[in-house]
Design a protein around this motif. Structure first.
Motif, short mmCIF file in Angstrom:
data_model
loop_
_atom_site.label_atom_id
_atom_site.label_comp_id
_atom_site.label_asym_id
_atom_site.label_seq_id
_atom_site.Cartn_x
_atom_site.Cartn_y
_atom_site.Cartn_z
N ARG A 157 0.83 -1.21 0.00
CA ARG A 157 0.00 0.00 0.00
C ARG A 157 0.86 1.26 0.00
NH1 ARG A 157 -2.50 -4.18 0.31
NH2 ARG A 157 -4.74 -4.38 0.56
N SER A 158 1.99 1.20 0.69
CA SER A 158 2.84 2.39 0.78
C SER A 158 3.41 2.79 -0.58
CB SER A 158 3.98 2.15 1.78
OG SER A 158 4.88 1.17 1.30
N LYS A 159 3.50 1.84 -1.51
CA LYS A 159 3.95 2.16 -2.87
C LYS A 159 3.01 3.17 -3.53
CE LYS A 159 4.04 -1.65 -5.10
NZ LYS A 159 4.27 -2.59 -6.20
N PHE A 160 1.75 3.13 -3.10
CA PHE A 160 0.74 4.00 -3.69
C PHE A 160 0.29 5.08 -2.71
CE2 PHE A 160 0.67 -0.14 -5.71
CZ PHE A 160 0.76 0.20 -7.05
N ASP A 161 1.19 5.42 -1.82
CA ASP A 161 0.99 6.53 -0.88
C ASP A 161 -0.20 6.33 0.04
OD1 ASP A 161 3.18 7.81 -2.10
OD2 ASP A 161 1.89 8.67 -3.63
N ALA A 162 -0.43 5.09 0.44
CA ALA A 162 -1.54 4.79 1.35
C ALA A 162 -1.01 4.16 2.63
CB ALA A 162 -2.54 3.86 0.69
N VAL A 163 -1.66 4.46 3.74
CA VAL A 163 -1.31 3.89 5.04
C VAL A 163 -2.50 3.07 5.53
CG1 VAL A 163 -0.72 4.40 7.43
CG2 VAL A 163 0.20 5.83 5.59
N LEU A 164 -2.23 1.87 6.04
CA LEU A 164 -3.30 1.04 6.57
C LEU A 164 -3.45 1.24 8.07
CD1 LEU A 164 -2.96 -2.41 4.75
CD2 LEU A 164 -4.38 -0.45 4.18
N ILE A 165 -4.71 1.32 8.51
CA ILE A 165 -5.02 1.41 9.93
C ILE A 165 -5.89 0.21 10.28
CG2 ILE A 165 -5.96 2.84 11.78
CD1 ILE A 165 -6.06 5.16 9.81
N ASP A 166 -5.47 -0.61 11.26
CA ASP A 166 -6.32 -1.73 11.62
C ASP A 166 -7.55 -1.21 12.36
OD1 ASP A 166 -6.07 -2.36 14.73
OD2 ASP A 166 -4.09 -1.75 14.02
N THR A 167 -8.61 -1.98 12.30
CA THR A 167 -9.91 -1.54 12.82
C THR A 167 -9.87 -1.10 14.28
OG1 THR A 167 -10.42 -3.89 13.21
CG2 THR A 167 -11.27 -2.90 11.20
N LYS A 168 -9.00 -1.74 15.08
CA LYS A 168 -8.94 -1.40 16.50
C LYS A 168 -8.26 -0.06 16.75
CE LYS A 168 -8.90 -6.23 18.06
NZ LYS A 168 -8.15 -7.27 18.80
N SER A 169 -7.49 0.42 15.78
CA SER A 169 -6.75 1.67 15.96
C SER A 169 -7.38 2.85 15.23
CB SER A 169 -5.31 1.50 15.46
OG SER A 169 -4.66 0.43 16.10
N THR A 170 -8.50 2.61 14.56
CA THR A 170 -9.08 3.63 13.68
C THR A 170 -9.45 4.91 14.41
OG1 THR A 170 -9.95 1.92 12.21
CG2 THR A 170 -10.90 4.12 12.02
N ILE A 171 -10.26 4.79 15.46
CA ILE A 171 -10.75 5.97 16.17
C ILE A 171 -9.58 6.77 16.74
CG2 ILE A 171 -12.10 6.79 18.14
CD1 ILE A 171 -13.97 4.41 17.72
N LYS A 172 -8.63 6.07 17.34
CA LYS A 172 -7.48 6.72 17.95
C LYS A 172 -6.66 7.48 16.89
CE LYS A 172 -3.34 5.63 20.73
NZ LYS A 172 -2.30 6.05 19.76
N THR A 173 -6.38 6.83 15.77
CA THR A 173 -5.56 7.45 14.73
C THR A 173 -6.25 8.66 14.11
OG1 THR A 173 -4.55 5.30 14.21
CG2 THR A 173 -4.37 7.04 12.54
#
Length: 293
Positions: A157-173
């Motif tokens: 994903r980082s190759k295409f300038d995207a960052v993944l957030i796992d579902t448990k960290s979504t609200i915090k991030t």
């Protein structure tokens, strides 16, 4: 053990990913025959879903949708593997946007954006959006148990300038980004089946009352973010086009659950247009209530 599995599987994935497209899709055709005719992967689930949601079609017509879906599904999962080595240039040629200027207009509103989309056509290749926009792109995903494959997915994903957030960290991030003044694009695939006892909202989807995910809406309303729907269509084999559809630029003022309702209705409309490209293998209508009138 996780590392051993990774070492065994990764070379196979890499070899598949570098195949020229004609051979690549020939392989997909072969896998389709195996998956559909030999293994019959989740065929009962798919057939039941089609019977429930497309009763206006004849049995023969639903069978054609079923076969087209399996062919598309095999293409799509191989295309996920292709992201290992596909270049940005090739990806941008194969996944295009019909109205990217609308997204840029929303960026100028100086608010973060929730982008809803569905398990339809190709959600995997939509990661190329990150190379077209100014906001930092974040995708919400369920963490993979094998930590090596989880890291691999994040690196791709980082190759295409995207960052993944796992579902448990979504609200915090998302909350921390807002507090720090970081404007972001947050992609939510929210059309699948949530846990019923935790569901706050039920609505009609493809003729049945079912539980609806509302996490994206809650964030949008609480943080007053803009909301768009990304309609992805399959143009031809290996080529997709996305169109942005506004849902609201004033989420805080929207009635409760209206954002989620508008999203699921856009998904429904798209499925009726071309049902073969929806992801029918999930038990989306498992917790359905009475058939809507």
């Amino acid at each position: 053990m996780q590392f051993i599995i990774y070492l065994l599987v990764y070379p196979i994935l890499w070899l598949v990913s570098i195949l020229p497209f004609p051979i690549f899709y020939f392989l997909s055709d072969c896998i389709y025959i195996l998956v559909y005719y030999v293994i019959g992967y989740r065929k009962k689930v798919v057939r039941k879903n089609l019977e429930l949601t497309l009763p206006h079609l004849s049995e023969a017509e639903r069978l054609q949708v079923e076969k087209k879906f399996y062919k598309h599904m095999c293409d799509m999962f191989l295309e996920m593997i292709k992201t290992l080595t596909i270049s940005k240039k090739e990806m941008q040629k194969r996944f295009t946007f019909s109205n990217i200027e609308l997204f840029h207009e929303y960026e100028k509103k100086n608010k973060s954006i929730i982008l809803f989309y569905a398990h339809y056509a190709s959600w995997e290749w939509s990661i190329t959006l990150g190379t077209h926009v100014n906001f930092k792109g974040y995708g919400i995903y369920k963490k993979i148990q094998n930590k090596y494959f989880d890291k691999l997915v994040k690196d791709i994903r980082s190759k295409f300038d995207a960052v993944l957030i796992d579902t448990k960290s979504t609200i915090k991030t998302v909350t921390e980004n807002q507090q720090a003044g970081i404007l972001g694009l947050y992609g939510f695939i929210s059309d699948q089946n949530p846990v019923p006892h935790r569901t706050k909202y039920w609505d009609t989807f493809m003729g049945y009352t079912v539980p609806i995910h509302t996490g994206g809406e809650s964030l949008a309303k609480n943080l007053n973010m803009n909301v768009l729907y990304m309609k992805v269509e399959k143009v031809k084999r290996g080529h997709y086009n996305a169109t942005f559809i506004p849902i609201t630029d004033d989420a805080a003022a929207m009635p409760e659950h209206e954002i989620s309702r508008r999203f699921i209705k856009e998904v429904e409309k798209q499925i009726y247009e071309a049902p073969e490209y929806y992801f029918w293998t999930h038990k989306r209508w498992k917790h359905r209530k009475e058939k809507a009138q």
